[in-house]
Write a protein that holds these residues in place. Structure first.
Motif, PDB file in Angstrom:
ATOM      1  N   LYS A 169       0.862  -1.176  -0.054  1.00 40.14           N
ATOM      2  CA  LYS A 169       0.126   0.110   0.042  1.00 40.14           C
ATOM      3  C   LYS A 169       1.007   1.044   0.029  1.00 40.14           C
ATOM      4  O   LYS A 169       1.722   1.316   0.931  1.00 40.14           O
ATOM      5  N   LEU A 170       0.702   2.005  -1.073  1.00 40.27           N
ATOM      6  CA  LEU A 170       1.449   3.463  -1.094  1.00 40.27           C
ATOM      7  C   LEU A 170       0.621   4.546  -0.689  1.00 40.27           C
ATOM      8  O   LEU A 170      -0.490   4.554  -1.273  1.00 40.27           O
ATOM      9  N   SER A 171       0.979   5.494   0.037  1.00 39.45           N
ATOM     10  CA  SER A 171       0.184   6.700   0.564  1.00 39.45           C
ATOM     11  C   SER A 171       1.132   7.908   0.207  1.00 39.45           C
ATOM     12  O   SER A 171       2.374   7.823   0.830  1.00 39.45           O
ATOM     13  N   PHE A 172       0.701   8.668  -0.665  1.00 42.71           N
ATOM     14  CA  PHE A 172       1.438   9.797  -0.697  1.00 42.71           C
ATOM     15  C   PHE A 172       0.712  11.339  -0.726  1.00 42.71           C
ATOM     16  O   PHE A 172      -0.568  11.129  -1.011  1.00 42.71           O
ATOM     17  N   SER A 173       1.223  12.084  -0.127  1.00 41.30           N
ATOM     18  CA  SER A 173       0.416  13.144   0.420  1.00 41.30           C
ATOM     19  C   SER A 173       0.438  14.368  -0.820  1.00 41.30           C
ATOM     20  O   SER A 173      -0.654  15.273  -0.645  1.00 41.30           O
ATOM     21  N   GLY A 174       1.050  14.125  -1.829  1.00 34.87           N
ATOM     22  CA  GLY A 174       0.946  15.086  -2.921  1.00 34.87           C
ATOM     23  C   GLY A 174       2.076  16.132  -2.611  1.00 34.87           C
ATOM     24  O   GLY A 174       2.651  16.259  -1.428  1.00 34.87           O
ATOM     25  N   GLY A 175       2.246  17.068  -3.401  1.00 39.55           N
ATOM     26  CA  GLY A 175       3.042  18.182  -3.180  1.00 39.55           C
ATOM     27  C   GLY A 175       3.159  19.231  -4.325  1.00 39.55           C
ATOM     28  O   GLY A 175       2.572  19.105  -5.135  1.00 39.55           O
ATOM     29  N   SER A 176       4.147  19.872  -4.280  1.00 42.72           N
ATOM     30  CA  SER A 176       4.571  21.059  -5.366  1.00 42.72           C
ATOM     31  C   SER A 176       5.936  21.360  -5.504  1.00 42.72           C
ATOM     32  O   SER A 176       6.739  21.165  -4.810  1.00 42.72           O
ATOM     33  N   ILE A 177       6.347  21.564  -6.569  1.00 43.80           N
ATOM     34  CA  ILE A 177       7.357  22.160  -7.018  1.00 43.80           C
ATOM     35  C   ILE A 177       7.488  23.610  -7.854  1.00 43.80           C
ATOM     36  O   ILE A 177       6.602  23.714  -8.859  1.00 43.80           O
ATOM     37  N   GLU A 178       8.316  24.431  -7.588  1.00 41.57           N
ATOM     38  CA  GLU A 178       8.144  25.777  -8.175  1.00 41.57           C
ATOM     39  C   GLU A 178       9.561  26.052  -8.782  1.00 41.57           C
ATOM     40  O   GLU A 178      10.606  25.495  -8.346  1.00 41.57           O
ATOM     41  N   MET A 179       9.690  26.245 -10.325  1.00 40.96           N
ATOM     42  CA  MET A 179      10.788  26.593 -11.042  1.00 40.96           C
ATOM     43  C   MET A 179      10.879  27.899 -11.612  1.00 40.96           C
ATOM     44  O   MET A 179       9.700  28.450 -11.940  1.00 40.96           O
ATOM     45  N   SER A 180      12.081  28.253 -11.909  1.00 46.68           N
ATOM     46  CA  SER A 180      12.263  29.609 -12.952  1.00 46.68           C
ATOM     47  C   SER A 180      13.423  29.372 -13.659  1.00 46.68           C
ATOM     48  O   SER A 180      14.238  28.712 -13.195  1.00 46.68           O
ATOM     49  N   ALA A 200       3.877   0.521   2.524  1.00 46.26           N
ATOM     50  CA  ALA A 200       3.733  -0.436   3.460  1.00 46.26           C
ATOM     51  C   ALA A 200       3.506  -1.754   3.129  1.00 46.26           C
ATOM     52  O   ALA A 200       2.534  -1.998   2.218  1.00 46.26           O
ATOM     53  N   ASN A 201       3.651  -3.000   3.844  1.00 43.79           N
ATOM     54  CA  ASN A 201       3.124  -4.312   3.223  1.00 43.79           C
ATOM     55  C   ASN A 201       2.442  -5.041   4.561  1.00 43.79           C
ATOM     56  O   ASN A 201       3.240  -5.507   5.488  1.00 43.79           O
ATOM     57  N   ALA A 202       1.353  -5.231   4.690  1.00 47.61           N
ATOM     58  CA  ALA A 202       0.598  -5.879   5.616  1.00 47.61           C
ATOM     59  C   ALA A 202       1.115  -7.095   5.997  1.00 47.61           C
ATOM     60  O   ALA A 202       1.215  -7.956   6.960  1.00 47.61           O
ATOM     61  N   GLN A 203       1.449  -7.950   4.739  1.00 48.07           N
ATOM     62  CA  GLN A 203       1.912  -9.225   5.130  1.00 48.07           C
ATOM     63  C   GLN A 203       3.322  -9.370   5.544  1.00 48.07           C
ATOM     64  O   GLN A 203       3.416 -10.224   6.485  1.00 48.07           O
ATOM     65  N   THR A 204       4.155  -8.756   5.234  1.00 43.58           N
ATOM     66  CA  THR A 204       5.768  -9.063   5.633  1.00 43.58           C
ATOM     67  C   THR A 204       5.950  -8.104   6.771  1.00 43.58           C
ATOM     68  O   THR A 204       6.909  -8.092   7.472  1.00 43.58           O
ATOM     69  N   GLY A 205       5.160  -6.872   6.968  1.00 39.27           N
ATOM     70  CA  GLY A 205       5.446  -6.108   7.920  1.00 39.27           C
ATOM     71  C   GLY A 205       6.417  -4.815   7.580  1.00 39.27           C
ATOM     72  O   GLY A 205       6.698  -4.150   8.558  1.00 39.27           O
TER      73      GLY A 205
END
Length: 479
Positions: A169-180, A200-205
């Motif tokens: 299971k992958l959880s990603f908060s999101g985010g941002s990048i600013e460039m110039s 996280a892997n619930a089976q293997t821990g």
């Protein structure tokens, strides 16, 4: 009547001028984008070398539909995975032509510009699961304002995501990048932040948890084919492993990279600082490690790595120990290695610092390499002696720090005391052997060594000796 006719005429003239300017700017925008994409591929080729940059990664404009006020553009980034299979990442871009794009005006920006870009990621087999987590919406949106004279600003917005595949299971908060961008798009600065990333892997821990990631970079073209880069990143906490078995926790991790590449030659310094490292309940203190490279031919190094990977793929070897080289393959690898050594590169670990509550230990190693004067077919030991131009090792070891690190392997107070006593015994035993062999100096609770190999001679703590004598002394410690 004449006055109103003059006003109408002026409006018609201004409108025609604006339409003409928009048509012209749209045409210039296409030419500029095509040039920038070509420039990006040239840079990739220089950084990665022809073996990787030439066939492994490439950016292209796969479709360009130019109209009067706007254009629709499709970009494709072609990569290869670890098995050599093609991977495609695609973007779709709606480009409004300048000099005054409508979306920019709506946002209150009246600055004349070449184009205003609204791009988003397009679903491909490589990114489909990411799209599925967004119920079909694009997980990445990019807004770019392309100015005149090779300037621009870009904002990348990553949406939060939850992905489940198998037991992972992958959880990603999101985010941002600013460039110039400036200097004809050759110079750029970037800054980004992401709140969290968890796998996280619930089976293997097994678990990977990263909190508060922030990074920044600055790239400057000093001259033609001379690029300077400064990058840094920080992570508040990083946890990896199984909690039940004592996961590894890193706090206040920082990474800093300074590099300068002239043509194919790279000078660079990379440093990691781990503010606190713990394994379960065991506090290991702080660790810093830095690496440096000078006069390193990145194209030749990439070619060497590519040659080795190709040989390994042909043999189907799972690891280095399973690889049996033919004479032709060994000759090919030697030729690639000679190309790497031709620039007389220097590599260093400087410094490695380990601190805990009782003390601090340090080490540094510098290896200056040279292109051997003899034929590449000569024996390995002769080739190695000609290749090693200079080797410098400095070491300082704290006895209290060593004892505490050794004792922390046990949680029980009595067992910890026993381990500390064992650590003290090992420290005393080996420092005595090294001191008797003349390889280190001991001053109270500190042991130090300064070893320099140069011109077929070794200098140990200020005492010069032949290589053979140094090897005899080192072997006597191990006996």
């Amino acid at each position: 009547m004449k006055k109103s006719a003059g006003v109408i005429g002026a409006v018609v003239i201004l409108g025609g001028a604006y339409l003409g300017a928009t048509w012209y700017v749209g045409k210039q925008a296409q030419a500029e984008l095509e040039r920038v994409v070509a420039q990006a591929n040239v840079r990739l080729l220089k950084v990665l070398g022809p073996d990787l940059g030439g066939g492994g990664i490439k950016l292209e404009i796969s479709d360009y539909q130019r109209r009067f006020f706007s254009s629709d553009v499709a970009y494709s980034l072609h990569l290869k995975d670890e098995d050599g299979k093609p991977v495609d990442i695609k973007l779709r871009d709606h480009l409004q032509h300048g000099p005054f794009p409508l979306d920019a005006l709506r946002s209150g920006d009246f600055t004349p510009m070449l184009a205003h870009s609204q791009a988003q990621l397009v679903a491909t087999p490589a990114t489909q699961k990411w799209f599925d987590s967004q119920q079909g919406a694009s997980p990445l949106r990019i807004e770019t304002r392309v100015g005149f004279g090779g300037t621009g600003k870009s904002a990348w917005t990553f949406s939060p995501a939850e992905l489940v595949e198998g037991g992972d299971k992958l959880s990603f908060s999101g985010g941002s990048i600013e460039m110039s961008f400036s200097n004809d798009f050759n110079d750029n600065t970037a800054a980004g932040k992401f709140a969290s990333f968890t796998l996280a892997n619930a089976q293997t821990g097994e678990n990977l948890d990263v909190k508060n990631i922030q990074g920044s970079s600055q790239t400057t073209m000093v001259a033609e084919n001379d690029i300077k880069t400064q990058s840094s990143a920080t992570i508040d906490t990083l946890v990896v492993g199984r909690a039940a078995e004592g996961a590894v926790t890193v706090e206040k991790l920082s990474i800093n990279l300074d590099s300068r590449q002239k043509d194919e030659l790279l000078d660079g310094a990379l440093r990691y600082d781990f503010g606190r490292v713990a394994v379960g309940d065991i506090d290991l203190g702080s660790i810093s490690v830095g690496g440096k490279a000078r006069q390193l031919d990145v194209a030749a190094l990439a070619a060497l790595a590519g040659e080795y990977d190709a040989i390994q793929a042909r043999h189907g070897a799972a690891g280095d120990q399973d690889l049996a080289l033919t004479d032709a393959e060994e000759a090919a690898l030697r030729a690639r290695l000679m190309a790497v050594l031709a620039s007389n590169p220097s590599l260093a670990i400087d410094p490695l610092v380990w601190k805990n509550a009782k003390g601090e230990s340090q080490a540094s190693l510098q290896v200056d390499l040279a292109s051997p004067g003899g034929a590449p077919e000569q024996a390995v030991d002769v080739l190695l002696a000609e290749t090693l131009k200079r080797v410098k090792l400095d070491l300082a070891l704290s006895k209290p720090m060593f004892i505490q690190a050794f004792g922390q392997a046990q949680g029980d107070a009595q067992q910890k005391l026993q381990m500390e006593m064992l650590g003290a015994m090992i420290y005393d035993q080996y420092t005595s052997r090294l001191r008797d062999a003349g390889l280190i100096k001991v001053d109270g609770d500190q042991a130090a060594a300064a070893i320099l190999y140069e011109n077929d001679s070794v200098n140990v703590n200020g005492q010069a000796m032949p290589v053979a004598e140094f090897m005899q002394r080192a072997m006597s410690v191990l006996m």
